[in-house]
Design a protein around this motif. Structure first.
Motif, mmCIF file in Angstrom:
data_model
loop_
_atom_site.group_PDB
_atom_site.id
_atom_site.type_symbol
_atom_site.label_atom_id
_atom_site.label_comp_id
_atom_site.label_asym_id
_atom_site.label_seq_id
_atom_site.Cartn_x
_atom_site.Cartn_y
_atom_site.Cartn_z
ATOM 1 N N GLU A 1 38.753 31.508 34.374
ATOM 2 C CA GLU A 1 38.328 30.251 34.981
ATOM 3 C C GLU A 1 36.910 29.879 34.565
ATOM 4 O O GLU A 1 36.493 28.739 34.708
ATOM 5 C CB GLU A 1 38.422 30.355 36.504
ATOM 6 N N ARG A 2 36.177 30.860 34.058
ATOM 7 C CA ARG A 2 34.856 30.630 33.490
ATOM 8 C C ARG A 2 34.636 31.708 32.424
ATOM 9 O O ARG A 2 35.385 32.689 32.363
ATOM 10 C CB ARG A 2 33.757 30.638 34.548
ATOM 11 N N VAL A 3 33.629 31.547 31.582
ATOM 12 C CA VAL A 3 33.420 32.483 30.468
ATOM 13 C C VAL A 3 33.088 33.881 30.984
ATOM 14 O O VAL A 3 33.580 34.873 30.463
ATOM 15 C CB VAL A 3 32.319 31.961 29.519
ATOM 16 N N ARG A 4 32.263 33.984 32.000
ATOM 17 C CA ARG A 4 31.929 35.288 32.598
ATOM 18 C C ARG A 4 32.359 35.293 34.056
ATOM 19 O O ARG A 4 31.985 34.391 34.819
ATOM 20 C CB ARG A 4 30.440 35.569 32.471
ATOM 21 N N GLU A 5 33.145 36.302 34.439
ATOM 22 C CA GLU A 5 33.630 36.429 35.814
ATOM 23 C C GLU A 5 33.337 37.822 36.347
ATOM 24 O O GLU A 5 33.361 38.803 35.594
ATOM 25 C CB GLU A 5 35.141 36.172 35.876
ATOM 26 N N ALA A 6 33.102 37.908 37.632
ATOM 27 C CA ALA A 6 32.841 39.199 38.262
ATOM 28 C C ALA A 6 34.019 40.144 38.048
ATOM 29 O O ALA A 6 35.177 39.762 38.215
ATOM 30 C CB ALA A 6 32.579 39.018 39.755
ATOM 31 N N GLY A 7 33.724 41.384 37.681
ATOM 32 C CA GLY A 7 34.779 42.366 37.452
ATOM 33 C C GLY A 7 35.449 42.806 38.740
ATOM 34 O O GLY A 7 34.833 42.811 39.812
ATOM 35 N N GLU A 8 36.709 43.170 38.619
ATOM 36 C CA GLU A 8 37.488 43.630 39.772
ATOM 37 C C GLU A 8 38.152 44.961 39.452
ATOM 38 O O GLU A 8 38.385 45.296 38.287
ATOM 39 C CB GLU A 8 38.592 42.616 40.115
ATOM 40 N N CYS A 9 38.482 45.700 40.488
ATOM 41 C CA CYS A 9 39.335 46.880 40.338
ATOM 42 C C CYS A 9 40.291 46.923 41.528
ATOM 43 O O CYS A 9 40.116 46.195 42.506
ATOM 44 C CB CYS A 9 38.514 48.167 40.255
ATOM 45 N N LEU A 10 41.289 47.757 41.416
ATOM 46 C CA LEU A 10 42.216 47.988 42.522
ATOM 47 C C LEU A 10 42.205 49.473 42.818
ATOM 48 O O LEU A 10 42.599 50.292 41.981
ATOM 49 C CB LEU A 10 43.628 47.518 42.160
ATOM 50 N N ILE A 11 41.701 49.826 43.994
ATOM 51 C CA ILE A 11 41.604 51.230 44.399
ATOM 52 C C ILE A 11 42.976 51.710 44.851
ATOM 53 O O ILE A 11 43.616 51.072 45.697
ATOM 54 C CB ILE A 11 40.595 51.380 45.550
ATOM 55 N N VAL A 12 43.422 52.816 44.288
ATOM 56 C CA VAL A 12 44.717 53.399 44.651
ATOM 57 C C VAL A 12 44.476 54.706 45.396
ATOM 58 O O VAL A 12 43.723 55.562 44.916
ATOM 59 C CB VAL A 12 45.582 53.659 43.407
#
Length: 423
Positions: free
Chosen positions: A44-55
């Motif tokens: 949605e933009r050139v730089r986006e906040a990183g995400e993770c999914l904790i398992v």
């Protein structure tokens, strides 16, 4: 010990997602952000906040084993899986993945990882699970097997793949981010074995004729030499395919080979590796271009090693680059291979060849995934392992180095205890 429950919690990763194609096409930096429109689908933009999914996997005795689903900074580029939105995969992990794992023996890492890899695509809303999901779930499975069997994850992997683990830390590769001068100074002060990455991801950073990269390597060699004779690092710079934009094919021609000789001279007396010299239109084209350049350098006696990254994502990709002799080093980019066991298999595939395995990944991972990869590096004795997560250097270097040192110390203590018991 059985797996009793599976939970998934959206979290944050160690850096950002960046639209690599938009950056290469001219998106300009605005402070820490980028100005311009995204190009790669999903952004949605050139730089986006990183995400993770904790398992989290809860075991019979209440123990909780964890892994983090994470994807690379430049998601969706070079044949990689699309941008990873953590929240979208909560129902996948707590649904079909949990259904496949609950009730299984927690010590059976290999079998459990295979079950996740082979989940019915119809149940996961796609051709296969996103690489990030397979990556995170497999970390949790490795953690669970180690906890349930009271061993290190290194020992679990070594048993599964018939390896003899390294008895000293694998050389760590530091990444500087855009602070390529300040962070390189830090690396030199700390005696980092492989440095500095450099983040040369645009023509502006490399130079219109590649001259800025030459100047940087000359500076780096001077600073490393000033540290003293006891320091003997290997230089590794990542150019994200930009040299292909500067020069273009064919890559075995005199102009290109002469430029690599300039790089070699600037880096002297230290060994030099150049990652991703070009970014072709597909795997076959990339292999051809890399092999062409490698043969040109070899014919001219230019001692610069080439590192495969773009279009070298899956285990099959790694095998293709190794089989064709297209690179001196292949980056085993752990998040892109899916299950962490695939990274171990990829490193092992390089054994007995003239291609070395660099167990890499991305600044956009987490402490949990970085620690898991440290065990893969030790179990398979990789040529080098990436300091991650983040782009500050110090933190990632600490995480990976300390995990390896702790593990080696524990394995030595366990071995000493076994000897005493036998006596």
């Amino acid at each position: 010990m059985r797996i009793e429950d599976v939970r998934a919690i959206p979290g944050v990763s160690g850096f950002f997602f960046d639209d690599q194609r938009a950056i290469k096409q001219g998106a300009t930096q605005d402070g820490f952000d980028y100005e311009g429109d995204p190009v790669t689908p999903g952004f949605e933009r050139v730089r986006e906040a990183g995400e993770c999914l904790i398992v989290e996997l809860e075991l019979t005795d209440g123990t909780v084993a964890r892994g983090d689903c994470a994807a690379v900074q430049y998601s969706g580029a070079g044949g990689r899986d699309p941008l990873f939105r953590a929240a979208e995969y909560v129902p996948v992990v707590e649904g079909p993945v949990a259904d496949a794992l609950v009730g299984r023996d927690a010590t059976a890492f290999g079998g459990n990882a295979t079950v996740v890899e082979s989940l019915d695509p119809a149940k996961t809303d796609g051709d296969r699970l996103h690489t990030a999901v397979r990556y995170g779930v497999s970390q949790a499975l490795l953690n669970a097997a180690a906890r349930a069997s009271h061993r290190t994850p290194t020992d679990v992997l070594a048993e599964a793949y018939g390896t003899v683990p390294a008895d000293e830390p694998v050389p760590v590769f530091g990444q500087s981010g855009d602070e390529r001068y300040a962070n390189a100074e830090k690396m030199i002060l700390k005696g980092v074995p492989v440095l500095p990455h450099g983040l040369f991801n645009s023509v502006e950073k490399v130079g219109d004729d590649g001259e800025t990269l030459v100047e940087y390597l000359d500076w780096l060699a001077e600073r490393a030499t000033e540290r003293g004779e006891a320091y003997d690092p290997r230089f590794h710079v990542d150019v994200y395919g930009v040299l292909g934009e500067v020069f273009g094919p064919p890559y075995d021609r005199e102009e290109v080979v002469s430029y690599f000789e300039e790089l070699r001279a600037a880096a002297s007396p230290y060994p030099l590796q150049v990652e991703g010299p070009m970014d072709a239109e597909g795997r076959a084209e990339q292999i051809h271009a890399m092999a062409e350049l490698r043969e040109g350098l070899a014919s001219a006696g230019v001692d610069v090693d080439l590192v495969a990254d773009e279009w070298c994502n899956t285990l099959d990709d790694v095998q293709a680059f190794v089989d064709t002799g297209a690179a001196d080093v292949v980056q085993v980019k752990a998040p892109d291979l899916g299950g962490i066991q695939r990274s171990a298999e990829a490193v092992r595939y390089c054994e007995g060849t003239d291609t070395r395995a660099y167990l890499g990944g991305t600044c956009n991972e987490t402490v949990t995934s970085a620690r898991a990869c440290a065990h893969v590096a030790l179990a398979t004795n990789a040529a080098q392992v990436l300091a991650k997560p983040g782009m500050g250097f110090d933190e990632g270097f600490m995480v990976v180095t300390n995990e390896m040192r702790r593990t080696i110390a524990r394995r030595e203590a366990d071995a000493a205890t076994e000897v005493t018991a036998d006596d």
